[in-house]
Design a protein around this motif. Sequence first.
Motif, PDB file in Angstrom:
ATOM      1  N   LYS A   1      40.219  42.470  48.870  1.00 10.61           N
ATOM      2  CA  LYS A   1      40.056  41.942  47.509  1.00 10.61           C
ATOM      3  C   LYS A   1      40.268  40.427  47.466  1.00 10.61           C
ATOM      4  O   LYS A   1      39.576  39.713  46.748  1.00 10.61           O
ATOM      5  CB  LYS A   1      41.032  42.634  46.565  1.00 10.61           C
ATOM      6  N   LYS A   2      41.233  39.962  48.238  1.00  3.56           N
ATOM      7  CA  LYS A   2      41.475  38.514  48.281  1.00  3.56           C
ATOM      8  C   LYS A   2      40.282  37.783  48.889  1.00  3.56           C
ATOM      9  O   LYS A   2      39.931  36.680  48.478  1.00  3.56           O
ATOM     10  CB  LYS A   2      42.746  38.208  49.063  1.00  3.56           C
TER      11      LYS A   2
ATOM     12  N   ARG B   1      37.664  37.508  46.176  1.00  5.35           N
ATOM     13  CA  ARG B   1      38.008  36.432  45.240  1.00  5.35           C
ATOM     14  C   ARG B   1      37.768  35.057  45.874  1.00  5.35           C
ATOM     15  O   ARG B   1      37.337  34.120  45.189  1.00  5.35           O
ATOM     16  CB  ARG B   1      39.467  36.567  44.793  1.00  5.35           C
TER      17      ARG B   1
ATOM     18  N   PHE C   1      45.763  30.150  41.870  1.00  8.63           N
ATOM     19  CA  PHE C   1      46.100  31.269  40.995  1.00  8.63           C
ATOM     20  C   PHE C   1      45.065  32.387  41.039  1.00  8.63           C
ATOM     21  O   PHE C   1      45.422  33.564  41.010  1.00  8.63           O
ATOM     22  CB  PHE C   1      46.272  30.775  39.557  1.00  8.63           C
ATOM     23  N   TYR C   2      43.784  32.031  41.100  1.00 12.31           N
ATOM     24  CA  TYR C   2      42.753  33.069  41.115  1.00 12.31           C
ATOM     25  C   TYR C   2      42.729  33.818  42.454  1.00 12.31           C
ATOM     26  O   TYR C   2      42.612  35.050  42.484  1.00 12.31           O
ATOM     27  CB  TYR C   2      41.381  32.448  40.846  1.00 12.31           C
TER      28      TYR C   2
ATOM     29  N   ASN D   1      45.280  33.676  44.993  1.00 11.73           N
ATOM     30  CA  ASN D   1      46.595  34.165  45.445  1.00 11.73           C
ATOM     31  C   ASN D   1      47.476  34.685  44.320  1.00 11.73           C
ATOM     32  O   ASN D   1      48.647  35.014  44.576  1.00 11.73           O
ATOM     33  CB  ASN D   1      47.333  33.032  46.177  1.00 11.73           C
ATOM     34  N   GLU D   2      46.942  34.734  43.089  1.00 19.81           N
ATOM     35  CA  GLU D   2      47.671  35.213  41.922  1.00 19.81           C
ATOM     36  C   GLU D   2      48.819  34.259  41.560  1.00 19.81           C
ATOM     37  O   GLU D   2      49.140  33.342  42.311  1.00 19.81           O
ATOM     38  CB  GLU D   2      48.190  36.636  42.147  1.00 19.81           C
ATOM     39  N   VAL D   3      49.422  34.501  40.400  1.00 17.29           N
ATOM     40  CA  VAL D   3      50.480  33.626  39.900  1.00 17.29           C
ATOM     41  C   VAL D   3      51.822  34.123  40.418  1.00 17.29           C
ATOM     42  O   VAL D   3      52.248  35.237  40.109  1.00 17.29           O
ATOM     43  CB  VAL D   3      50.492  33.585  38.361  1.00 17.29           C
ATOM     44  N   ASN D   4      52.491  33.313  41.212  1.00 20.69           N
ATOM     45  CA  ASN D   4      53.826  33.625  41.714  1.00 20.69           C
ATOM     46  C   ASN D   4      54.533  32.313  42.013  1.00 20.69           C
ATOM     47  O   ASN D   4      53.979  31.233  41.793  1.00 20.69           O
ATOM     48  CB  ASN D   4      53.755  34.528  42.957  1.00 20.69           C
TER      49      ASN D   4
ATOM     50  N   THR E   1      52.568  29.907  44.469  1.00 20.04           N
ATOM     51  CA  THR E   1      51.400  29.211  43.932  1.00 20.04           C
ATOM     52  C   THR E   1      51.781  28.218  42.834  1.00 20.04           C
ATOM     53  O   THR E   1      51.135  27.178  42.693  1.00 20.04           O
ATOM     54  CB  THR E   1      50.384  30.225  43.382  1.00 20.04           C
TER      55      THR E   1
END
Length: 256
Positions: free
Chosen positions: A21-22, A25, A68-69, A71-74, A77
């Motif tokens: 999935k990564k 993206r 963010f898109y 690796n997502e928000v954490n 990031t």
Amino acid sequence: MNVLVLLAIILFALMIWIGGKKGARSFLSLFLNFGVILVSVFFMMDPNADPIIITLIACTVISCINLFYINEVNSKTVTAFISTLITVTILLFFIYIVTKKAMIQGFGEEEMDEISVIFSLYPGLDFVKISAAVIIMSTIGAVTDIAISITSPMQEIFNQHPSIKKKELFTSGLSIGKDILGSNTNTLFFAFIGGYMALLIWYKDLSYSFGDIVNSKIFSAEMITIFCAGIGIALVIPIASLINAHYLIKIRDKKK
């Protein structure tokens, strides 16, 4: 089948196979980043627009996409994003001064014959700012990559050693940065120079001496881009290390 479509399908398949999935993206982010750059170019064509402001906004959006898109928000990031914005802001104004002093804006004499036939040489645009924008756009990908490459292993070190001191965590970030600094700088060098191999062949056909090549506007602009990109990579390492170390230790102290 069109060659471009075929290559895109192969790239997409490999990224899905390896990254899941990564990877998907990451593939979509290529088109999103291209769209951001394209919109930025359209805005820069307006003589009343400020290319510096447009570039800062574009770099912010590109950083959001890349961090963010994908690796997502954490925490990794977020700190990488803050480090990227600080580095880009410093680098952008530095590049603007260098571009103005080096006078690499506008067109080189090698380009004048072709351009003067098709385009107006007086479009009313600030080529100093546009040149600075081009250089910073060429480095934003490398800066975000280095930022996340610093914050991610620092997070793992912190998870394995929760009682680590802030100075030790910062030093660990610098050590990680030292390992990737040389390889990334050389990667940028070969990426830029590789795209200008045809230009070097053209210089040979024009019987340019070494001095002519070094002093030509096109070659100087390319080398300044490489040096500024290297400066950006070197600058983001201590910034990302410091911000991430401060953030992780602050979160730990709040939990206590």
